[in-house]
Design a protein around this motif. Structure first.
Motif, PDB file in Angstrom:
ATOM      1  N   PHE A  39      77.779 109.916  19.326  1.00 15.34           N
ATOM      2  CA  PHE A  39      76.376 109.613  19.654  1.00 15.34           C
ATOM      3  C   PHE A  39      76.031 110.099  21.054  1.00 15.34           C
ATOM      4  N   PHE A  40      76.799 109.653  22.054  1.00 12.39           N
ATOM      5  CA  PHE A  40      76.506 110.046  23.432  1.00 12.39           C
ATOM      6  C   PHE A  40      76.672 111.553  23.612  1.00 12.39           C
ATOM      7  N   GLY A  41      77.715 112.117  23.014  1.00 12.08           N
ATOM      8  CA  GLY A  41      78.008 113.531  23.221  1.00 12.08           C
ATOM      9  C   GLY A  41      76.934 114.453  22.702  1.00 12.08           C
ATOM     10  N   TYR A  42      76.307 114.092  21.587  1.00  6.14           N
ATOM     11  CA  TYR A  42      75.312 114.986  20.995  1.00  6.14           C
ATOM     12  C   TYR A  42      73.875 114.579  21.316  1.00  6.14           C
ATOM     13  N   VAL A  43      73.637 113.287  21.548  1.00  8.33           N
ATOM     14  CA  VAL A  43      72.275 112.850  21.868  1.00  8.33           C
ATOM     15  C   VAL A  43      72.016 112.962  23.364  1.00  8.33           C
ATOM     16  N   PHE A  44      72.876 112.321  24.186  1.00  9.18           N
ATOM     17  CA  PHE A  44      72.686 112.395  25.626  1.00  9.18           C
ATOM     18  C   PHE A  44      72.968 113.797  26.151  1.00  9.18           C
ATOM     19  N   GLY A  45      73.939 114.471  25.526  1.00  9.06           N
ATOM     20  CA  GLY A  45      74.297 115.805  25.992  1.00  9.06           C
ATOM     21  C   GLY A  45      73.143 116.781  25.919  1.00  9.06           C
ATOM     22  N   SER A  46      72.244 116.577  24.992  1.00  8.20           N
ATOM     23  CA  SER A  46      71.099 117.471  24.868  1.00  8.20           C
ATOM     24  C   SER A  46      70.003 117.146  25.872  1.00  8.20           C
ATOM     25  N   ALA A  47      70.089 115.951  26.500  1.00  9.12           N
ATOM     26  CA  ALA A  47      69.042 115.530  27.424  1.00  9.12           C
ATOM     27  C   ALA A  47      69.431 115.719  28.888  1.00  9.12           C
TER      28      ALA A  47
END
Length: 260
Positions: A39-47
């Motif tokens: 979750f963090f790697g793909y959601v936050f990583g894009s932001a």
């Protein structure tokens, strides 16, 4: 010492059987870090400013340490559960070392954490994280991670014996989720306001996270940070030593006192 080793081994076996008989909780605690990584790697990583794969390399050590810090929650709940149900009172009547019961719980938690680290690292490799350092440095990183988990478990055991209530332990343990947020586990601290950056960098989680990133070769050590982060291995060992030296004797003494 031999009595403590024998009694502690018996309590270790009891805790492992207890975990084996509660597979649902075991599965939840082992899969939650993997879910958070995805979750963090793909959601936050894009932001964030970091590209996705670069952020996931930054994130994996942080999540490892955040999971290790959950030793507070698991240690607290298990100790409070045994105390609330009278198990501690029955164990206290047995002719064994007073340190054996909390030591067995801490050792069992350490064994489960070590086993659970393997699938997490494999998923990390699958999403782009890599070990850029040497094999001895990587082994040192894992050893430091487990030492930190051992230290935080002692905090939880003491608090669980102190609260004596499953409900109170659950509520207090749930509040520990904020600790990784006040650290560099998920984001760099150099963009934080001055006072908040100081708090985050003196958080033990930040020192251990920075040490893992350095030993795994994932990120350089920030030299303009507070001392524990600027010297992460030494800072991590200092924090672990302080936590164990303070909370292990407190937990043993609290267990020995019982309700008194």
């Amino acid at each position: 010492m031999s009595t403590l080793a024998y009694d502690g081994g018996a309590m270790l076996g009891r805790q492992l059987r207890r975990i084996r008989n509660n597979p649902g909780l075991l599965i939840l605690t082992q899969t939650m870090p993997i879910t958070m990584l995805l979750f963090f790697g793909y959601v936050f990583g894009s932001a964030l400013a970091m590209p996705g794969e670069e952020y996931r390399s930054f994130l994996v050590p942080g999540l490892l340490v955040a999971t290790a810090a959950n030793g507070i929650m698991t240690g607290m709940f298990q100790a409070a559960q045994d105390t609330h149900r009278g198990v501690m009172d029955r164990l206290r009547t047995l002719p064994m070392s007073r340190a054996a019961v909390p030591l067995g719980q801490a050792a069992a938690d350490l064994a489960v954490t070590a086993a659970g680290t393997v699938p997490f690292l494999l998923v990390g490799l699958a999403v782009g994280w890599r070990i850029e350092g040497s094999a001895p440095e990587a082994a040192g990183a894992v050893a430091l991670l487990l030492l930190f988990r051992f230290a935080t478990t002692w905090i939880g055991i003491f608090l669980g014996l102190l609260t004596r209530s499953e409900e109170a332990a659950g509520q207090l343990g749930g509040a520990t989720f904020i600790l990784p947020l006040l650290s560099n586990a998920y984001i760099p601290t150099d963009g934080l306001p001055g006072w908040l950056r100081t708090v985050a960098e003196w958080n033990p989680i930040s020192a251990v996270t920075t040490a893992l990133r350095d030993l795994f070769g994932n990120a350089p050590v920030p030299r303009d940070a507070a001392w524990p982060v600027a010297h992460p291995v030494a800072g991590s060992l200092m924090w672990c030593a302080v936590l164990i030296a303070v909370f292990a004797p407190l937990a043993v003494r609290r267990y020995g006192r019982g309700e008194g």
